[in-house]
Scaffold this active site. Structure first.
Site, PDB file in Angstrom:
ATOM      1  N   ARG A  88       0.822  -1.220   0.000  1.00 14.04           N
ATOM      2  CA  ARG A  88       0.000   0.000   0.000  1.00 14.04           C
ATOM      3  C   ARG A  88       0.844   1.253   0.000  1.00 14.04           C
ATOM      4  O   ARG A  88       0.298   2.363   0.074  1.00 14.04           O
ATOM      5  CB  ARG A  88      -0.900   0.042   1.233  1.00 14.04           C
ATOM      6  CG  ARG A  88      -1.965  -1.006   1.156  1.00 14.04           C
ATOM      7  CD  ARG A  88      -2.931  -0.904   2.289  1.00 14.04           C
ATOM      8  NE  ARG A  88      -3.562  -2.186   2.389  1.00 14.04           N
ATOM      9  CZ  ARG A  88      -4.855  -2.380   2.566  1.00 14.04           C
ATOM     10  NH1 ARG A  88      -5.656  -1.355   2.719  1.00 14.04           N
ATOM     11  NH2 ARG A  88      -5.358  -3.579   2.622  1.00 14.04           N
ATOM     12  N   ARG A 122     -21.731  -4.287   3.641  1.00 14.92           N
ATOM     13  CA  ARG A 122     -20.884  -5.486   3.744  1.00 14.92           C
ATOM     14  C   ARG A 122     -21.150  -6.250   5.044  1.00 14.92           C
ATOM     15  O   ARG A 122     -21.325  -5.667   6.102  1.00 14.92           O
ATOM     16  CB  ARG A 122     -19.406  -5.092   3.699  1.00 14.92           C
ATOM     17  CG  ARG A 122     -18.501  -6.273   4.003  1.00 14.92           C
ATOM     18  CD  ARG A 122     -17.076  -6.090   3.588  1.00 14.92           C
ATOM     19  NE  ARG A 122     -16.407  -4.984   4.240  1.00 14.92           N
ATOM     20  CZ  ARG A 122     -15.196  -4.590   3.922  1.00 14.92           C
ATOM     21  NH1 ARG A 122     -14.543  -5.185   2.943  1.00 14.92           N
ATOM     22  NH2 ARG A 122     -14.645  -3.571   4.539  1.00 14.92           N
ATOM     23  N   ARG A 166      -9.855   6.024   5.350  1.00 13.76           N
ATOM     24  CA  ARG A 166      -9.158   4.962   4.607  1.00 13.76           C
ATOM     25  C   ARG A 166      -9.006   5.348   3.135  1.00 13.76           C
ATOM     26  O   ARG A 166      -7.969   5.106   2.517  1.00 13.76           O
ATOM     27  CB  ARG A 166      -9.928   3.637   4.723  1.00 13.76           C
ATOM     28  CG  ARG A 166      -9.748   2.970   6.086  1.00 13.76           C
ATOM     29  CD  ARG A 166     -10.913   2.059   6.459  1.00 13.76           C
ATOM     30  NE  ARG A 166     -11.074   0.905   5.621  1.00 13.76           N
ATOM     31  CZ  ARG A 166     -12.204   0.188   5.538  1.00 13.76           C
ATOM     32  NH1 ARG A 166     -13.272   0.530   6.267  1.00 13.76           N
ATOM     33  NH2 ARG A 166     -12.279  -0.845   4.761  1.00 13.76           N
TER      34      ARG A 166
HETATM   35  P1  AP5 Z   1      -8.280  -4.470   4.428  1.00 11.65           P
HETATM   36  O1  AP5 Z   1      -9.017  -5.515   5.154  1.00 11.65           O
HETATM   37  O2  AP5 Z   1      -7.450  -4.854   3.295  1.00 11.65           O
HETATM   38  O3  AP5 Z   1      -9.358  -3.349   4.047  1.00 11.65           O
HETATM   39  P2  AP5 Z   1      -9.486  -2.357   2.792  1.00 11.65           P
HETATM   40  O4  AP5 Z   1      -8.246  -2.099   2.039  1.00 11.65           O
HETATM   41  O5  AP5 Z   1     -10.149  -1.190   3.368  1.00 11.65           O
HETATM   42  O6  AP5 Z   1     -10.332  -3.142   1.796  1.00 11.65           O
HETATM   43  P3  AP5 Z   1     -11.723  -3.754   2.073  1.00 11.65           P
HETATM   44  O7  AP5 Z   1     -11.549  -5.115   2.724  1.00 11.65           O
HETATM   45  O8  AP5 Z   1     -12.583  -2.784   2.801  1.00 11.65           O
HETATM   46  O9  AP5 Z   1     -12.324  -3.883   0.629  1.00 11.65           O
HETATM   47  P4  AP5 Z   1     -12.142  -4.941  -0.539  1.00 11.65           P
HETATM   48  O10 AP5 Z   1     -11.624  -4.227  -1.731  1.00 11.65           O
HETATM   49  O11 AP5 Z   1     -11.400  -6.182  -0.107  1.00 11.65           O
HETATM   50  O12 AP5 Z   1     -13.659  -5.267  -0.839  1.00 11.65           O
HETATM   51  P5  AP5 Z   1     -14.552  -6.568  -0.588  1.00 11.65           P
HETATM   52  O13 AP5 Z   1     -14.158  -7.659  -1.526  1.00 11.65           O
HETATM   53  O14 AP5 Z   1     -14.612  -6.892   0.878  1.00 11.65           O
HETATM   54  O15 AP5 Z   1      -7.362  -3.640   5.467  1.00 11.65           O
HETATM   55  C1  AP5 Z   1      -7.903  -3.213   6.707  1.00 11.65           C
HETATM   56  C2  AP5 Z   1      -6.876  -2.361   7.448  1.00 11.65           C
HETATM   57  O16 AP5 Z   1      -5.684  -3.153   7.729  1.00 11.65           O
HETATM   58  C3  AP5 Z   1      -6.340  -1.138   6.704  1.00 11.65           C
HETATM   59  O17 AP5 Z   1      -7.203  -0.014   6.817  1.00 11.65           O
HETATM   60  C4  AP5 Z   1      -5.000  -0.922   7.418  1.00 11.65           C
HETATM   61  O18 AP5 Z   1      -5.178  -0.303   8.662  1.00 11.65           O
HETATM   62  C5  AP5 Z   1      -4.517  -2.340   7.653  1.00 11.65           C
HETATM   63  N1  AP5 Z   1      -3.678  -2.829   6.546  1.00 11.65           N
HETATM   64  C6  AP5 Z   1      -3.962  -3.871   5.711  1.00 11.65           C
HETATM   65  N2  AP5 Z   1      -2.970  -4.035   4.814  1.00 11.65           N
HETATM   66  C7  AP5 Z   1      -2.046  -3.072   5.074  1.00 11.65           C
HETATM   67  C8  AP5 Z   1      -0.811  -2.707   4.466  1.00 11.65           C
HETATM   68  N3  AP5 Z   1      -0.330  -3.357   3.403  1.00 11.65           N
HETATM   69  N4  AP5 Z   1      -0.144  -1.633   4.975  1.00 11.65           N
HETATM   70  C9  AP5 Z   1      -0.611  -0.978   6.052  1.00 11.65           C
HETATM   71  N5  AP5 Z   1      -1.776  -1.264   6.669  1.00 11.65           N
HETATM   72  C10 AP5 Z   1      -2.495  -2.300   6.184  1.00 11.65           C
HETATM   73  O19 AP5 Z   1     -15.963  -5.975  -1.069  1.00 11.65           O
HETATM   74  C11 AP5 Z   1     -16.608  -4.946  -0.343  1.00 11.65           C
HETATM   75  C12 AP5 Z   1     -18.136  -5.147  -0.374  1.00 11.65           C
HETATM   76  O20 AP5 Z   1     -18.607  -4.933  -1.713  1.00 11.65           O
HETATM   77  C13 AP5 Z   1     -18.570  -6.572  -0.005  1.00 11.65           C
HETATM   78  O21 AP5 Z   1     -19.774  -6.474   0.693  1.00 11.65           O
HETATM   79  C14 AP5 Z   1     -18.733  -7.283  -1.362  1.00 11.65           C
HETATM   80  O22 AP5 Z   1     -19.692  -8.333  -1.305  1.00 11.65           O
HETATM   81  C15 AP5 Z   1     -19.204  -6.124  -2.250  1.00 11.65           C
HETATM   82  N6  AP5 Z   1     -18.728  -6.208  -3.629  1.00 11.65           N
HETATM   83  C16 AP5 Z   1     -17.508  -6.638  -4.072  1.00 11.65           C
HETATM   84  N7  AP5 Z   1     -17.421  -6.514  -5.416  1.00 11.65           N
HETATM   85  C17 AP5 Z   1     -18.617  -5.988  -5.826  1.00 11.65           C
HETATM   86  C18 AP5 Z   1     -19.148  -5.617  -7.112  1.00 11.65           C
HETATM   87  N8  AP5 Z   1     -18.434  -5.770  -8.238  1.00 11.65           N
HETATM   88  N9  AP5 Z   1     -20.400  -5.093  -7.153  1.00 11.65           N
HETATM   89  C19 AP5 Z   1     -21.143  -4.925  -6.013  1.00 11.65           C
HETATM   90  N10 AP5 Z   1     -20.704  -5.275  -4.791  1.00 11.65           N
HETATM   91  C20 AP5 Z   1     -19.446  -5.789  -4.693  1.00 11.65           C
END
Ligand code: AP5
Length: 210
Positions: A88, A122, A166
């Site tokens: 990131r 979600r 975020r």
């Molecule tokens: P992390 O868990 O990775 O959270 P994020 O980056 O905020 O990503 P999300 O999990 O929220 O979203 P996603 O893109 O995976 O979407 P999802 O598939 O769930 O990280 C959490 C925290 O950890 C960070 O804030 C940080 O503090 C720390 N961290 C992690 N890695 C780090 C690093 N490398 N460096 C530093 N800190 C770090 O989908 C979301 C929703 O949308 C679901 O409900 C899903 O069903 C729906 N959905 C998915 N695709 C679609 C679509 N095409 N159409 C409609 N709905 C959809």
């Protein structure tokens, strides 16, 4: 194949990484999931990470880099993996280049408005990590995981204020990775706005997966 997937919050990184991992029979390695597991088990790593995660901030690079180095040294990652949510920052990407060679980098793009809307609906399984959306990918029973039957929860960092923080972190610290990987000729942009099944089709097509 060693794949990396990044994109804004809610773009579907976790959803698509899980599909790819099953299709290609490779581990899905999510830094967010590893941190959440450590928070749940109250490990030293989890205690260090929790304060940052709760505020929507990135966990400091030295902590994340040490963690990913350790995870990628495990034998199941020898022949391929789908890395979700790492790197990131540019220093994290540089560290990864020193650890291993990634074949392809997928950037799944969505707008900030879509991000806010998706994360509001979600639901995540506390036990197996399966991810649902009440409208776009609903579980059969609103409070129960289809895969393992455990209780579904709303993630603590899925409040509007924390999502906005975020997203800001994403634009400032993670978006520069687009140019970093374009310069390496490995960057593939995916439109994350269509329904899940269509995003998967675009990914499979661009990776030449049948
Ligand atoms: P992390 O868990 O990775 O959270 P994020 O980056 O905020 O990503 P999300 O999990 O929220 O979203 P996603 O893109 O995976 O979407 P999802 O598939 O769930 O990280 C959490 C925290 O950890 C960070 O804030 C940080 O503090 C720390 N961290 C992690 N890695 C780090 C690093 N490398 N460096 C530093 N800190 C770090 O989908 C979301 C929703 O949308 C679901 O409900 C899903 O069903 C729906 N959905 C998915 N695709 C679609 C679509 N095409 N159409 C409609 N709905 C959809």
């Amino acid at each position: 194949m060693k794949l990396l997937i990044f994109g804004p919050q809610g773009s579907g990184k976790g959803t698509q990484a899980e599909i790819l991992s099953e299709k290609l029979d490779m581990p899905h390695i999510s830094t967010g999931d590893i941190f959440r597991e450590n928070v749940k088990n109250q490990t030293e790593l989890g205690q260090k990470a929790k304060a940052y995660m709760d505020q929507g901030q990135l966990v400091p690079d030295d902590i994340v880099i040490a963690m990913i180095k350790n995870r990628l040294s495990q034998t199941d990652a020898n022949f391929g993996f789908v890395l979700d949510g790492y790197p990131r920052t540019i220093p994290q990407a540089e560290a990864l280049d020193r650890i291993t060679k990634i074949d392809k980098i997928l950037e799944v793009w969505i707008s900030d408005d879509e991000s806010l809307m998706r994360l509001g609906g979600r639901r995540s399984c506390q036990k197996c990590g399966a991810v649902y959306h009440l409208k776009f990918n609903p579980p059969k029973n609103e409070s129960q995981c289809d895969k393992c039957g455990s209780r579904l929860i709303i993630r603590e960092d899925d409040t509007e204020a924390v999502i906005k923080e975020r997203l800001q972190q994403y634009h400032q610290q993670t978006e520069p990775l687009v140019k970093y990987y374009q310069d390496q000729n490995k960057h593939i942009k995916i439109d994350g706005m269509p329904p899940i099944i269509d995003v998967t089709s675009e990914i499979f097509s661009k990776l030449f997966i049948n």
